[in-house]
Scaffold this active site. Structure first.
Site, PDB file in Angstrom:
ATOM      1  N   GLY A  10      78.333 -16.963 -38.237  1.00  0.00           N
ATOM      2  CA  GLY A  10      77.239 -16.083 -37.819  1.00  0.00           C
ATOM      3  C   GLY A  10      75.925 -16.462 -38.484  1.00  0.00           C
ATOM      4  N   ALA A  60      81.090  -9.399 -37.354  1.00  0.00           N
ATOM      5  CA  ALA A  60      80.706  -8.181 -36.628  1.00  0.00           C
ATOM      6  C   ALA A  60      80.732  -8.421 -35.131  1.00  0.00           C
ATOM      7  CB  ALA A  60      79.298  -7.744 -37.042  1.00  0.00           C
ATOM      8  N   THR A 101      73.685  -1.061 -39.653  1.00  0.00           N
ATOM      9  CA  THR A 101      72.556  -1.226 -38.742  1.00  0.00           C
ATOM     10  C   THR A 101      71.661   0.017 -38.665  1.00  0.00           C
ATOM     11  OG1 THR A 101      72.042  -1.474 -36.378  1.00  0.00           O
ATOM     12  CG2 THR A 101      74.154  -0.527 -36.887  1.00  0.00           C
ATOM     13  N   TYR A 125      77.960   0.911 -29.914  1.00  0.00           N
ATOM     14  CA  TYR A 125      77.797  -0.045 -31.015  1.00  0.00           C
ATOM     15  C   TYR A 125      77.458   0.706 -32.314  1.00  0.00           C
ATOM     16  CZ  TYR A 125      75.321  -3.386 -34.014  1.00  0.00           C
ATOM     17  OH  TYR A 125      74.883  -4.124 -35.095  1.00  0.00           O
ATOM     18  N   TRP A 150      67.298  -5.751 -36.584  1.00  0.00           N
ATOM     19  CA  TRP A 150      66.702  -6.882 -35.869  1.00  0.00           C
ATOM     20  C   TRP A 150      66.813  -8.192 -36.662  1.00  0.00           C
ATOM     21  CZ3 TRP A 150      61.465  -4.634 -33.570  1.00  0.00           C
ATOM     22  CH2 TRP A 150      61.780  -3.566 -32.735  1.00  0.00           C
TER      23      TRP A 150
END
Ligand SMILES: NC(=O)c1ccc[n+]([C@@H]2O[C@H](COP(=O)([O-])OP(=O)(O)OC[C@H]3O[C@@H](n4cnc5c(N)ncnc54)[C@H](OP(=O)(O)O)[C@@H]3O)[C@@H](O)[C@H]2O)c1
Length: 284
Positions: A10, A60, A101, A125, A150
């Site tokens: 990732g 994730a 998040t 999510y 972001w």
């Protein structure tokens, strides 16, 4: 300091590995194929077999729209995965470092969300990430839970900054929403701040992002300015785009107490974006 990193392909994991190598820490990295975090026994084996001081979970499920239909996968990766890691870390006395998040918030507050605010996700999510937060907090004695927003970097083609560059290369006119406000977080800076944070022993919940907010439109405009794009960028509203998941309108997070803990705040998003465009170089 010995680290175990999951989801190593990732965008954030790649930067963490880069920073860990720079600092000369010992580490072992598992990509999705070599360690699926939804498998408790495999997770136990990996943690017990390596006995790291820290497990940094970069794995994730981030496909916000797909999560509306494929909720089981989102819940497994973002909820059960961190639960498994928390169990294994507790058994092996490793500290779990996990990311969440800004989408755990509903976006209705109108002022920056702090670590004292109560999450209330409006999409699947966000719910799946909140489930992960709850497991980490209830099952771990020592953990770092870091909410970010972001995230962008060179290591993932689907982040917003990369998408803007791709759209601009194929279109003369672009429409980007100006009613989604948060803050970009450069994976390079997030990796450094994570490693500085975990050294402190100040376990708990953090928000790490740029200290200035912007809309997606403002961010796109700056990216396009930096590359000298000559097309036409228009502001738009979220309702003009048909997507499966609702997005919070204003999910900007205050980074308190990150400066008080590691001695600095992240750079402003414009500075981070400028360095990203420099880093990406000819690729754009
Ligand atoms: N990206 C954002 O804008 C954003 C915003 C807020 C928070 N975050 C959070 O920040 C953290 C880092 O995100 P990122 O942007 O670096 O994500 P990313 O680039 O999407 O990387 C996620 C990695 O997790 C792997 N993965 C997926 N399912 C897995 C599983 N079951 N077991 C092991 N690995 C698995 C993926 O591999 P495959 O591709 O092979 O499946 C991928 O390499 C995550 O916790 C994310 O939720 C990200």
């Amino acid at each position: 300091m010995k680290l175990l990193i999951t989801g190593s392909q990732g965008q954030l994991a790649k930067e963490i590995i880069r920073e860990v190598e720079k600092r000369g820490y010992e580490y072992i990295a598992f990509d999705h194929g070599s360690l699926d975090i939804i498998d408790l026994e495999k997770v136990r084996e990996a943690v017990k077999g390596n006995l790291p001081d820290f497990v940094i979970n970069c794995a994730a499920y981030n496909a916000v729209d797909n999560a509306e239909e494929d909720w089981e996968t989102a819940y497994l990766v973002n909820g059960i995965g961190p639960k498994n890691l928390a169990i294994a870390c507790e058994e092996s006395k490793s500290v779990l470092v996990h990311y969440s998040t800004d989408y755990v918030f509903d976006g209705g507050k109108g002022t920056p969300y702090t670590i004292a605010d109560i999450p209330n996700p409006i999409n699947t999510y966000g719910k799946s990430k909140l489930l992960g937060e709850r497991f980490v907090q209830s099952l771990s004695t020592k953990y770092f839970l870091i909410r970010v927003s972001w995230v962008f970097g060179v290591g993932n083609d689907t982040n917003f900054a990369k998408k803007v560059l791709k759209w601009a290369s194929k279109n003369e006119t672009l429409k980007v929403v100006d009613d989604q406000i948060s803050s970009p977080t450069y994976a390079v800076d997030l990796a450094k701040a994570t490693l500085d944070l975990i050294k402190t022993g100040a376990y708990g919940l953090y928000h790490i992002t740029s200290p200035i907010s912007c809309s997606r439109y403002e961010w796109a405009r700056y990216i396009l300015e930096l590359i000298g794009w000559e097309g036409n960028l228009l502001p738009a509203k979220s309702y003009e785009f048909k997507v499966l998941a609702k997005r919070p309108g204003y999910s900007f997070m205050d980074s308190f107490p990150i400066r008080e803990t590691i001695g600095y705040n992240l750079d402003e998003w414009k500075e981070m974006t400028r360095r990203f465009i420099e880093e990406i170089g000819d690729e754009k």
